[in-house]
Every structure is written in structure tokens, then in C-alpha cells.
Design a protein around this motif. Structure first.
Motif, PDB file in Angstrom:
ATOM      1  N   ALA A 781      45.684  38.897  35.665  1.00 24.49           N
ATOM      2  CA  ALA A 781      45.432  37.643  34.966  1.00 24.49           C
ATOM      3  C   ALA A 781      43.944  37.352  34.807  1.00 24.49           C
ATOM      4  O   ALA A 781      43.533  36.603  33.917  1.00 24.49           O
ATOM      5  N   GLN A 782      43.107  37.989  35.676  1.00 23.91           N
ATOM      6  CA  GLN A 782      41.668  37.755  35.629  1.00 23.91           C
ATOM      7  C   GLN A 782      40.919  38.822  34.837  1.00 23.91           C
ATOM      8  O   GLN A 782      39.702  38.959  34.946  1.00 23.91           O
ATOM      9  N   ALA A 783      41.652  39.594  34.036  1.00 24.81           N
ATOM     10  CA  ALA A 783      41.042  40.702  33.285  1.00 24.81           C
ATOM     11  C   ALA A 783      39.925  40.203  32.380  1.00 24.81           C
ATOM     12  O   ALA A 783      40.030  39.158  31.735  1.00 24.81           O
ATOM     13  N   LYS A 784      38.813  40.999  32.305  1.00 21.41           N
ATOM     14  CA  LYS A 784      37.718  40.707  31.390  1.00 21.41           C
ATOM     15  C   LYS A 784      38.066  41.198  29.988  1.00 21.41           C
ATOM     16  O   LYS A 784      38.756  42.207  29.829  1.00 21.41           O
ATOM     17  N   GLU A 785      37.527  40.504  29.006  1.00 24.47           N
ATOM     18  CA  GLU A 785      37.695  40.925  27.616  1.00 24.47           C
ATOM     19  C   GLU A 785      36.428  41.681  27.208  1.00 24.47           C
ATOM     20  O   GLU A 785      35.345  41.112  27.149  1.00 24.47           O
ATOM     21  N   LEU A 786      36.547  42.983  26.934  1.00 25.03           N
ATOM     22  CA  LEU A 786      35.409  43.812  26.539  1.00 25.03           C
ATOM     23  C   LEU A 786      35.708  44.425  25.184  1.00 25.03           C
ATOM     24  O   LEU A 786      36.474  45.396  25.085  1.00 25.03           O
ATOM     25  N   ARG A 787      35.142  43.825  24.125  1.00 19.41           N
ATOM     26  CA  ARG A 787      35.340  44.339  22.759  1.00 19.41           C
ATOM     27  C   ARG A 787      36.809  44.546  22.446  1.00 19.41           C
ATOM     28  O   ARG A 787      37.251  45.558  21.901  1.00 19.41           O
ATOM     29  N   GLY A 788      37.634  43.554  22.819  1.00 19.93           N
ATOM     30  CA  GLY A 788      39.060  43.583  22.521  1.00 19.93           C
ATOM     31  C   GLY A 788      39.894  44.348  23.512  1.00 19.93           C
ATOM     32  O   GLY A 788      41.090  44.542  23.306  1.00 19.93           O
ATOM     33  N   VAL A 789      39.276  44.805  24.634  1.00 22.72           N
ATOM     34  CA  VAL A 789      40.010  45.551  25.655  1.00 22.72           C
ATOM     35  C   VAL A 789      40.035  44.731  26.939  1.00 22.72           C
ATOM     36  O   VAL A 789      38.996  44.235  27.389  1.00 22.72           O
ATOM     37  N   ALA A 892      32.910  48.913  27.533  1.00 18.98           N
ATOM     38  CA  ALA A 892      32.179  47.946  26.709  1.00 18.98           C
ATOM     39  C   ALA A 892      31.481  48.617  25.532  1.00 18.98           C
ATOM     40  O   ALA A 892      31.296  48.003  24.476  1.00 18.98           O
ATOM     41  N   GLU A 893      31.073  49.911  25.719  1.00 19.09           N
ATOM     42  CA  GLU A 893      30.346  50.605  24.664  1.00 19.09           C
ATOM     43  C   GLU A 893      31.258  51.411  23.748  1.00 19.09           C
ATOM     44  O   GLU A 893      30.781  52.070  22.809  1.00 19.09           O
ATOM     45  N   SER A 894      32.555  51.353  24.007  1.00 17.58           N
ATOM     46  CA  SER A 894      33.471  52.193  23.222  1.00 17.58           C
ATOM     47  C   SER A 894      33.727  51.594  21.830  1.00 17.58           C
ATOM     48  O   SER A 894      33.552  50.406  21.616  1.00 17.58           O
TER      49      SER A 894
END
Length: 894
Positions: A781-789, A892-894
């Protein structure tokens, strides 16, 4: 004319001409370190040719079992290549030379069948001679062979050697013209399919060294005498006498081929030309099967068993090629050797009746090896097929050495089979890479023990001492001390010494010695040698070359010189302890055969002070109850206090008495028999106790596998066995005291306690897993949002097991909405090291993210797995957080 009859006529012809008939030596070349197997009829006579030993006869004839494998890949493709073959030979040791050898060969070849010869048409026989051998040409003409059928040829064809340093000489070969249906006219130089060589007369007169090829070598000089060594390939002459096209179609081979064709539904010869070189692939495979099954029968019959080294590996490769050839022909009904090996036995038993007598043992090894290989074949072929497909899809032409090594090391898939299958798909194999990886593996394994045995590789100094003074006389069967003379003094580097002083390490040769040299599984004697005012401590004794006993010693005081009188004294306590162990080995051997059958034959042994190691052939583990029965029966023999007697007799008489001989050993006309009452009787050169009661007690410690079909028993003897049992008694009494139970209940209580500990460990595992997985939903539930991931990076609890970490990563991934691309990275710290697990869901994979790539990126190329789940580790524990940051950055860089 059947092959067995050809063999009989050959020996009868030469026996009638004053030759001693000598039995074939076993296939393993025990006495020649340059050879794995006997590869020519003359090998057992090499010491006579070189003058190292005096032959007991001036003329000899034999039919020698031989094996050659350098051209194994050509088997079946030509009429001349086979692995096992038999070589008829007649030999002269300085007696007659060309003037007698040529007429003897001509007489047997052309003599009418009804008079005991082969009845070959003289008009169809050709001879070749060495380029400048005018003498041989004149002798051939005198026998009646016209000049137009005598051909001069060069070194490649008409100068013979074993392919290694040793005796050699020019030769004259006999060829038989099989007729125009086999090829064009013109003699052997034009076509050797039509003109088939069947006999080679070698005029053995030189010693060669620095052998590079058949044509490139150095001639050291003349042999002590001019000798004759001839070789008539039994299979070759049989194919001529039986009117068949090649050696695969003679009576000793064709029935195996026919049975393989019947089993696979093939018709041999239906799609091939007359010449073997025109053969259809199915016919080549049928010939491979027939040749290799017969060869396996003969090798196992001579005591070779399948293994991954040396002779055992050659056998294993031959058997696997036969089994695979059956598969390629369509046989899928399970093991094939139970269908083929009995046929081979029936083919060869007329010449070698011992094969039928020993077939239970032979078949156990053969069938067990095939069963094991079929399992390897199923797993390895699947992996290899995948690797071949990937290589071809990528446009590559070579399978990597790493993949070949993985197949060999992990799956037991032999490299030669990898090479064959890859070639069938048009691919090479990076053999250099494979060999490099194998070399690295061996470097991590056991060190070579050869240097310890020989001290140094150059044996010339030893041979010089032997030539000068003859063999050392061993007197240790009847005495433990001996007055003697120092014949030679050598350094450990091999050079002769004029003197040695205190502290020097030397090698001492005496003319007589009571010291037993290591051999037959028995460790060497130790003791002292007193020379004038000097004294030497003998710590090792070896027979480095046959007949010469070398004492490795340290000078304790004074000085020692060659030619001085000496007094040799062995360590009697050590000798007696070793002798008891050796006698115990005989008893264990005999008793194992009684309980497991006569196939349980000795495959090796070690007899040391107070202990023994006994290796024996048997296809499976020995039940614990049988080991107990063996131990009890051996100790009952000790209580009977049987007399141990040793005597020398003829080999034939020893066999008549039922004395056991070891497979692969070469025995002379006279042998030493050791018997323990009427219980055990064996050929043996070792030292023994005087009575079985002197052994006191034999205690078997363990039984385990040391290779395919070979088991090892270790045991203690005498006071060592008593001491062991005393220590065991103390240990059991202490455990009984701790558990507060009688001695006889200790095992039950220990088993109960171990079970309770295992149950407690399982409960702890469950609790640990619950602890680890308890926060999976909250982390998701605490997942980070990294460029839609959706990215989750977390550390597992300290000390979490590898399975728990993988489960946690998968559990968190499962809690994320499957429609969202998700990457989960879990780091862990355990045993001072950091590890990383990455899990990726299908939605993230569609975005081009792969778990294996993320792990390798964080660990600088290390780690493994697939696109869904991957892991790696090995970094210091304090790097755990950095691993998570590296994965997060990559996402994040993908």
C-alpha cells in the motif's frame, strides 16, 4: 571357417614350428605407464625386445586382445576401424629373423585347409616392403611370390612402432586381392578396400624416441638383438575366410548387428554400396552398436568398470555411444543392452569361455551403466537441444564452452556426446573454453600423487642400476633383518651419489633386502639400515621399475657409500600390524563374495598398520544387516585360528586349486598363493599373519560408494579395533548417563530427541515466515510511483532465510493491483552478507522491465533468474540499503 577355428589353427601352426603358446594379457596395460590398454600383440613382450628382461622362450605365439580408440569416431564408416580386436602374432627374441618369418607366414596363409592352413589362393596375395629392404624382397621371391606383386613403400606404411618411444622396425605387409567388385586393379597403393591387409611382419631391430608421428621420430640405436614381431588381425583374416565385406560381418560381430537391426526395424545393407565408405547412416550406427557392445563386454570381462577417469571413462564413452546409436535408430523401448549383450557373449564365448562364466558380474555393470545414462540422456539432451536452438536462432555457429561445461559438470553429459550432437546440427563447440573450465576445476581438486610415488619422472638412473646389478632379492617373507651390500646411492633428483652424510635425503639400493616395497595395496615397510659407522632411517620403499627395490631414507648419523656392507632391519611392530590388515582383507574379500555373490570382486585395497580399505565391485549399496553378517563371519574365522600358508606354484595349478586372481593383473607362469585354512585362497605377493587368530578382531567402520558400481569398506584390525570399541563404549555410557536410560536404549532416545528438535525447527520456521510476511499488504500500500511504476523497496527482518525473502517479494507483488506495473525489491542481511531479490509483475514486464536485468544491474553483473523473479548477493551486509537504491534508480530511469 569360424573365427575361433582361425585362432586355433594359427596357434597350432606356430606351436608345431617350435613356438611357445603364450596367453593373452588382459586389456588394461598395467605395466606400461604410456598406455591405457594393450594396443598391439607385442606389448606384453616389450621388455624382452628392449633387453630389460630375459624371455623364458626364444619363440612365442599369441592371440592378444587389443583396444584402440584414437579413431573411435571412424568406427562403422570404414571396413578397417574397430575398437576391440584380436591380434594373432608370432615372435622371435633374437632367434630367427626375416629369413624364417616370411616363409612361416606364407606357409600358413597358402597351406590347404585340409592340412591345417588357411588355403588362400597364392595368386591373390601381394606383399609390401620398406623402401630399401632388398633382403625381404629376395626372400619373398624365393617363397614363390612374383616381383610384380611385391611393392616398396615408405615410413608411413612400412615402418612400424607402437606410436610411442620403444622398439620399432621396418615391416612387410601381406594383402589379399578381394576382386574387382571391391575396386580397381593396381595393388595396395591403388586401393586398400580391394587389396585388404591381413598380416604385418615387423622386423624389430631399432629403439625409437621423440615420436611425433608415424614418419617423424628419432632412432636411438639398434636393439640388443634382431627380433620378429608379426601381427595378423584376427577380424581381418576372418572377413577374408568367411567371404564377407568387413569386420562387422564376421561370425563374432554380425549376430549383434543383426539383433540391433531386428530391434530397431532396420535392414542392414539395404541402402548402402558394397564399400563401407558408401554406407547409409543407419548402417554406420548398426556397426557402431555391434563393435561397441562387443568391446564393452571384453573390457568389463577384464575388470574395467565404468567411471569418469582413465580406462573406466573409455568404457563409459563406448557404452554411451552404443546406447545413443540405438536411440537414433528409433529404439525407445527402454534399455537395449539386455537384448544385445547376451548375443555378444554367445559370439565370444567359444574363444573366451570365461565370459559366459562371469556374465552375471559383467551384465550387472553394463545394465546399471545404461540405466544411469538413459536418465542423463533424457535431462541433458533437453538442455542441449535448447542451447543449440538458441545458438542457431542468434545466428551463432559455435556452442559456448561454458554451456558444454555446465552440461558435463551439472548434468553428467559427456563432452564427446555434446560434440557429436552439436556436429549433427552443424555447430562447433568452443572446446578451448571447455578445457579451460575443466582445468580450473581440476586445479581446485586433488593434487597429482605421481610425484610422491616415483620421486621424479626420469627412470633412466633406476634402469641403469638394474642393468648393472640385476634385480633386488626380496627376503622379507622369511626374515626381518638382513646383511646386505649397498649397490647404489641416488639423490631424490635421480643422480647417482658417491657418498651421503648426516641429514641427507637419499635413495638406497641393496642387493638383498627384507623391506617390502609398496604394492598390491600393502603399505611399505619402514626401519633402519646400518652402514659401517652410519645409520639411515628408511621411511618409504618403492619398486620404481620392475625388479628394483628402492629404499627412500634419511641419513641419521655418519656417512654412507656405495659398495659398503649394510645391515637392514625393518620395524617389526609395523610389519605385523600391516600383515594382519592384509590377511583381514583376504577374509573380507572372501566373505563378501559369499554374501553378495562371486561378482563382488576386489577393485582395490589399502593395507596399513591396524586398518584396511577394501574396494569391491557390486552394483548397489550393501545392506547394513549384510555388513553385520560379514563382520561376524570374519571374526568367527579368527576364532577358528586357521593356519595362513603361502606357497609358489604354476598359474594353472593355482587356478585348479580355486585361487582368486584379481581382474586386470598380469601373472607370470609361477604365482604365489596365500591361503587361510580352507576358507580363503588368493594370488598375492604381500605379507601375512601366521594364523587367523593373530588378527584378534576385525571391526567394519563404514561402507560407501566411490564410483559407479564400486563400493568401499573400511575396517580396523587387532588392537586398533579393540581401542575403537573401547572409545565407543565410553561414548555410549556417557550418553546413557545424560539421557538417564540404559545403554541399549541410547539410540532410541537420541532418535526421539532429534525428532523433537526437527519439529521445533519447523515451528520456528513457520513463526519466522509469518513475521516476515505479516507486513506485505502494508508495504504494497506504501508503494512509490516511479514514472507510472509502483515500486516497493524494503529490507527483510535480520537473519531471514533465502526462501523467506523470495516469498516476501512475491507476496508484496501479489498485493499490488495487477493492472499497475509493479517492481518489488527486497534486500536481506544474513551471515555478514547482503542479498537482493527482485519480483516484477506482467504489467511491468510489458513496459520492458525484467527482474534478472535489475538484479544484475544492482550487483554489477552477478545474480541470476528470469524476467519474473531474480536474486543475487555476495556483497557486505552494509550494502543492503544501496542495493535497494540501485534498483529504485534503474526503475526511475526506465
Amino acid at each position: 571357417m569360424r573365427t575361433a577355428e582361425i585362432k586355433r589353427r594359427f596357434l597350432a601352426h606356430f606351436e608345431a614350428n617350435g613356438h611357445a603358446v603364450v596367453p593373452s594379457a588382459p586389456l588394461p596395460a598395467i605395466e606400461d605407464p604410456n598406455l591405457l590398454f594393450i594396443n598391439a600383440g607385442m606389448v606384453q613382450f616389450v621388455p624382452f625386445f628392449l633387453g630389460q628382461r630375459t624371455p623364458p622362450y626364444e619363440r612365442a605365439a599369441s592371440v592378444q586382445k587389443c583396444l584402440r580408440t584414437p579413431d573411435i569416431d571412424e568406427v562403422g564408416k570404414t571396413s578397417r576401424h574397430g575398437t576391440f580386436f584380436q591380434m594373432n602374432g608370432n615372435f622371435s627374441f633374437g632367434d630367427y629373423f626375416k629369413e624364417r618369418a616370411i616363409p612361416l607366414a606364407w606357409e600358413l596363409s597358402t597351406k590347404p585347409v585340409e592340412r591345417g592352413g588357411f588355403g588362400m589362393d597364392p595368386e591373390r596375395i601381394w606383399a609390401t616392403v620398406y623402401l630399401d629392404d632388398d633382403e625381404a624382397i629376395e626372400i619373398w621371391k624365393k617363397t614363390g611370390l612374383p616381383a610384380e606383386r611385391i611393392v616398396r613403400r615408405g615410413k608411413k606404411d612400412n615402418f612400424w612402432s607402437m606410436g610411442i618411444p620403444g622398439p620399432a622396425g621396418p615391416c612387410s605387409e601381406l594383402y589379399f586381392d578381394r576382386g574387382p567388385q571391391y575396386g580397381p586393379e593396381g595393388g595396395p597403393e591403388v586401393d586398400e578396400d580391394r587389396y585388404l591387409e591381413f598380416w604385418n611382419l615387423v622386423f624389430m631391430q631399432y629403439e625409437i624416441t621423440n615420436v611425433v608421428s608415424k614418419e617423424v621420430f628419432d632412432i636411438v640405436g639398434e636393439l640388443p638383438a634382431k627380433n620378429i614381431d608379426t601381427g595378423m588381425g584376427l577380424e581381418r583374416i576372418a572377413s577374408i575366410m568367411q567371404g564377407v565385406d568387413n569386420l562387422y560381418e564376421i561370425d563374432e560381430v554380425r549376430p549383434i548387428l543383426a539383433r540391433a537391426a531386428e530391434l530397431t526395424g532396420k535392414r542392414y545393407g539395404a541402402q548402402s554400396g558394397r564399400a563401407a565408405s558408401q554406407s547409409h547412416p543407419d548402417d554406420v550406427r548398426l556397426r557402431v552398436i555391434a563393435d561397441h557392445v562387443r568391446t564393452a563386454l571384453m573390457l568389463i570381462g577384464d575388470g574395467v568398470t565404468p567411471s569418469n577417469e582413465g580406462r573406466g571413462y573409455v568404457l563409459r564413452r563406448i557404452m554411451r555411444r552404443a546406447v545413443r546409436a540405438m536411440r537414433l535408430l528409433g529404439w525407445q523401448e527402454g534399455p537395449s543392452l539386455p537384448e544385445l549383450l547376451p548375443v555378444a557373449r554367445d559370439c565370444m564365448a567359444p574363444s573366451y569361455p570365461e565370459l559366459a562364466e562371469d556374465f552375471d558380474r559383467i551384465s550387472q555393470y553394463a545394465y546399471g551403466e545404461e540405466e544411469a545414462f538413459l536418465t542423463t540422456l533424457r535431462s541433458g539432451t533437453t538442455i542441449l537441444d535448447t542451447a543449440i536452438s538458441q545458438t542457431r536462432s542468434a545466428g551463432g555457429g559455435s556452442l559456448s564452452g561454458a554451456k558444454a561445461f555446465q552440461l558435463h559438470d551439472t548434468y553428467g553429459f559427456p563432452i564427446d556426446l555434446t560434440l557429436e550432437i552439436a556436429a549433427e546440427h552443424g555447430l562447433d563447440v568452443d572446446q578451448a573454453g571447455f578445457r579451460r573450465l575443466m582445468a580450473e576445476q581440476r586445479a581446485r581438486g586433488k593434487a597429482d600423487a605421481q610425484a610422491r610415488k616415483t620421486g621424479h619422472a626420469d627412470l633412466s638412473a633406476y634402469r641403469g642400476v638394474l642393468d648393472d646389478g640385476g634385480p633386488t632379492h626380496f627376503t622379507g617373507y622369511s626374515e626381518v633383518t638382513r646383511e646386505s651390500t649397498v649397490r647404489a646411492l641416488l639423490s631424490r633428483a635421480g643422480g647417482e651419489l658417491r657418498a651421503a652424510g648426516e641429514g641427507d635425503e637419499v635413495e638406497l639400493v641393496l642387493d638383498h633386502t627384507p623391506f617390502y616395497a609398496e604394492g598390491g595395496g600393502q603399505q611399505p615397510d619402514q626401519g633402519t639400515v646400518t652402514v659401517g659407522g652410519g645409520e639411515l632411517e628408511v621411511y618409504d620403499v618403492q619398486q620404481v621399475v620392475p625388479g628394483l627395490i628402492v629404499h627412500r631414507a634419511r641419513v641419521l648419523r655418519g656417512e654412507v657409500r656405495p659398495g659398503e656392507s649394510a645391515y637392514a632391519s625393518i620395524d617389526v611392530t609395523r610389519r605385523r600390524a600391516i600383515s594382519r590388515a592384509h590377511t583381514a582383507t583376504h577374509l573380507v574379500h572372501q566373505t563378501m563374495r559369499e554374501f553378495l555373490g562371486e561378482s563382488a570382486t576386489q577393485a582395490g585395497s589399502l593395507n596399513a598398520p591396524g586398518r584396511l580399505r577394501f574396494d569391491f565391485n557390486t552394483p548397489g549399496a550393501v545392506p547394513f544387516s549384510v555388513l553385520n553378517d560379514v563382520e561376524q563371519q570374519v571374526n568367527e574365522v579368527l576364532l577358528s585360528d586357521l593356519e595362513v600358508r603361502a606357497f609358489v606354484t604354476s598359474l594353472d595349478e593355482a587356478r585348479r586349486l580355486g585361487a582368486m586372481a584379481l581382474f586386470g593383473e598380469k601373472y607370470g607362469d609361477e604365482v604365489r598363493v596365500v591361503e587361510v585354512g580352507d576358507y580363503a585362497r588368493e594370488l598375492c605377493g604381500g605379507t601375512h599373519a601366521a594364523r587367523s587368530g593373530q588378527l584378534g578382531l576385525v571391526k567394519i567402520l563404514s561402507e560407501a560408494s566411490i564410483g559407479s558400481g564400486v563400493r568401499r569398506v573400511e575396517a580396523l584390525v587387532g588392537i586398533d579395533a579393540f581401542s575403537y570399541l573401547a572409545r565407543e563404549h565410553v561414548l555410549v555410557s556417557r550418553l546413557a548417563e545424560l539421557f538417564r536410560v540404559p545403554n541399549e536404549q541410547v539410540a532410541e532416545r537420541v532418535e526421539q530427541t532429534v525428532g523433537q528438535l526437527r519439529d521445533a525447527e519447523k515451528e520456528l520456521e513457520k513463526l519466522r515466515a509469518q513475521l516476515v510476511l505479516g507486513g506485505a499488504a502494508a508495504l504494497a500500500a506504501q508503494a512509490k510511483e516511479l514514472r507510472g511504476v509502483a515500486f516497493v523497496g524494503t529490507e527483510a527482518p535480520e537473519g531471514a532465510a533465502g526462501n523467506d525473502v523470495r516469498t516476501l517479494a512475491q507476496e508484496i507483488r501479489g498485493k499490488v493491483d495487477p493492472a499497475r506495473p509493479a517492481v518489488v525489491a527486497v534486500a536481506a542481511r544474513a551471515n555478514g552478507k547482503a542479498s537482493l531479490v527482485v519480483a516484477v509483475n506482467p504489467a511491468a514486464r510489458q513496459r520492458g522491465l525484467a527482474a534478472a536485468d535489475l538484479v544484475k544491474g544492482a550487483l554489477s553483473g552477478r545474480g541470476g533468474g528470469n524476467a519474473d523473479l531474480a536474486q543475487g548477493g555476495g556483497l557486505p551486509a552494509n550494502e543492503a540499503a544501496n542495493l535497494l537504491l540501485a534498483v529504485e534508480k534503474a526503475v526511475a530511469e526506465s
